[in-house]
Motif scaffolding. Sequence first.
Motif, PDB file in Angstrom:
ATOM      1  N   ILE A 261      -4.752  -0.819 -11.654  1.00  0.00           N
ATOM      2  CA  ILE A 261      -6.141  -0.680 -12.113  1.00  0.00           C
ATOM      3  C   ILE A 261      -7.140  -1.234 -11.095  1.00  0.00           C
ATOM      4  O   ILE A 261      -8.348  -1.183 -11.319  1.00  0.00           O
ATOM      5  CB  ILE A 261      -6.344  -1.361 -13.474  1.00  0.00           C
ATOM      6  N   GLY A 262      -6.645  -1.784  -9.993  1.00  0.00           N
ATOM      7  CA  GLY A 262      -7.515  -2.169  -8.901  1.00  0.00           C
ATOM      8  C   GLY A 262      -8.154  -3.536  -8.974  1.00  0.00           C
ATOM      9  O   GLY A 262      -9.020  -3.852  -8.156  1.00  0.00           O
ATOM     10  N   VAL A 263      -7.723  -4.387  -9.917  1.00  0.00           N
ATOM     11  CA  VAL A 263      -8.313  -5.723  -9.988  1.00  0.00           C
ATOM     12  C   VAL A 263      -7.640  -6.682  -9.014  1.00  0.00           C
ATOM     13  O   VAL A 263      -8.174  -7.752  -8.715  1.00  0.00           O
ATOM     14  CB  VAL A 263      -8.261  -6.287 -11.426  1.00  0.00           C
ATOM     15  N   LEU A 264      -6.469  -6.329  -8.536  1.00  0.00           N
ATOM     16  CA  LEU A 264      -5.795  -7.071  -7.476  1.00  0.00           C
ATOM     17  C   LEU A 264      -5.377  -6.084  -6.388  1.00  0.00           C
ATOM     18  O   LEU A 264      -5.251  -4.880  -6.629  1.00  0.00           O
ATOM     19  CB  LEU A 264      -4.561  -7.817  -8.006  1.00  0.00           C
ATOM     20  N   ARG A 265      -5.156  -6.619  -5.205  1.00  0.00           N
ATOM     21  CA  ARG A 265      -4.736  -5.785  -4.080  1.00  0.00           C
ATOM     22  C   ARG A 265      -3.528  -6.414  -3.409  1.00  0.00           C
ATOM     23  O   ARG A 265      -3.459  -7.649  -3.266  1.00  0.00           O
ATOM     24  CB  ARG A 265      -5.876  -5.625  -3.082  1.00  0.00           C
ATOM     25  N   ALA A 266      -2.577  -5.594  -2.999  1.00  0.00           N
ATOM     26  CA  ALA A 266      -1.387  -6.055  -2.283  1.00  0.00           C
ATOM     27  C   ALA A 266      -1.550  -5.776  -0.802  1.00  0.00           C
ATOM     28  O   ALA A 266      -1.821  -4.635  -0.406  1.00  0.00           O
ATOM     29  CB  ALA A 266      -0.146  -5.371  -2.818  1.00  0.00           C
ATOM     30  N   ILE A 267      -1.396  -6.821   0.009  1.00  0.00           N
ATOM     31  CA  ILE A 267      -1.549  -6.716   1.450  1.00  0.00           C
ATOM     32  C   ILE A 267      -0.195  -6.979   2.103  1.00  0.00           C
ATOM     33  O   ILE A 267       0.494  -7.956   1.765  1.00  0.00           O
ATOM     34  CB  ILE A 267      -2.597  -7.727   1.958  1.00  0.00           C
ATOM     35  N   THR A 268       0.185  -6.116   3.026  1.00  0.00           N
ATOM     36  CA  THR A 268       1.473  -6.272   3.711  1.00  0.00           C
ATOM     37  C   THR A 268       1.475  -7.550   4.546  1.00  0.00           C
ATOM     38  O   THR A 268       0.509  -7.844   5.255  1.00  0.00           O
ATOM     39  CB  THR A 268       1.743  -5.067   4.620  1.00  0.00           C
ATOM     40  N   ILE A 269       2.565  -8.315   4.440  1.00  0.00           N
ATOM     41  CA  ILE A 269       2.728  -9.544   5.209  1.00  0.00           C
ATOM     42  C   ILE A 269       3.653  -9.250   6.386  1.00  0.00           C
ATOM     43  O   ILE A 269       4.793  -8.788   6.202  1.00  0.00           O
ATOM     44  CB  ILE A 269       3.330 -10.667   4.342  1.00  0.00           C
TER      45      ILE A 269
END
Length: 302
Positions: A261-269
Motif C-alpha cells: 500500500i506504499g506506506v513503507l518502502r524496501a531498499i536493497t542493501i
Amino acid sequence: MTAASLNRLDPRAVATFWRVCETGSISGAARALNLSQPSVSNTIALLEQRLGVTLFARSRSGIVLTREGEVLRERAEAMVRLLEAASIELDHAARGISGPLRIGGTPGALVSLVPEALSQLEETVGPFALSVVERPDSQLSDLLRSGAIDLAFVTTEIEACPPDLVEITAARDPFALIVGRRHDDLADAVSLRDVASLPWVLPEAQGAFRRQVDALFLNAGVPVPQGVIRCDSLLTTKAMVRLSDRVTVLPRTVAGAELTIGVLRAITIAEATFERSIGVRHLADRRLPPLGRALLQILGKL
C-alpha cells in the motif's frame, strides 16, 4: 527405574505428579484437581513406591525434584498433553473439525509462512482448529519436547539442528532496509555504511534473526548502531518506522502488506549477500497429527 516398573505406571498417578510439578506443591495440586491434600500425597507416595525412587525432596520452601523426578517430569508433561490433545481431537472429529494443531514460532517466521499456508490448508481440509503462540528461538525447542506445540516456525540453517528434531526449510527471503515516507530521498539501493548514522529500530532478542541482522553490519564493515530502539514486536517496529524517520532491517515478506500500500518502502542493501531461510522444526520421533502433516505438505509447495 526399570522398564518393567514403567509398564506398571498408572496414568492418573503420573498426571497427579505432573500437577504437583506444575503448581509447585501438594496443596496446589490438590486445589487444581479438586482433591484432598492427603489423597494427592498418598498418590505420590504409591507412585514412588511402585517405581522404587524418591521423586521429591521436601523442604521448608516447598518441594524440590530429585534427579529421578526431573526425568519423569518431562515424560509426564508429554503424556498429559497427549491425553488432553486426544480428548480435544475426538471432540472435534465428532463435529467435523480437523485438529487442533498447536504451533509456535518467532514473529518473523510466523508472519512470513503461516497466513499463506493456512489459506491453502482451509481449502484442503475444511474447518480446523489451530492455536498459535509467539516465542523466542530459545524456548521453541523445549515447547516441542514437552508437547506444548506440534510445529515450530523458525529461522533455519543458522545452527545445527538438535538430533531429536527435524528441520525443514520452506522459503528464502532477502533482507531489505525498510523506511517510511520521510526517506523518499534515499536511493533504491544503499550500503549500510551510508545509512548507519540514521536513527534505527533493531531486534532485541538474542536469536537467529538478530544474529543475521548483526551480520549485515559486519559485512558492511560498520559497527551495529548504538542508541537504537530495541524492539521484538514487528507491528510496533513497522509502526515506528512508518510514523517517524527511523529505519529498520526486515525480510521483505515481513513488511509485505505495508509495502503493497506504499506506506513503507524496501531498499536493497548492498551487503545483503545472503537470504533469510525460514521453515519449521518438529520432533523426530513423534508422529505429527494429520493436520500438521497436511500443513507440512503445503509448506513444501510454497
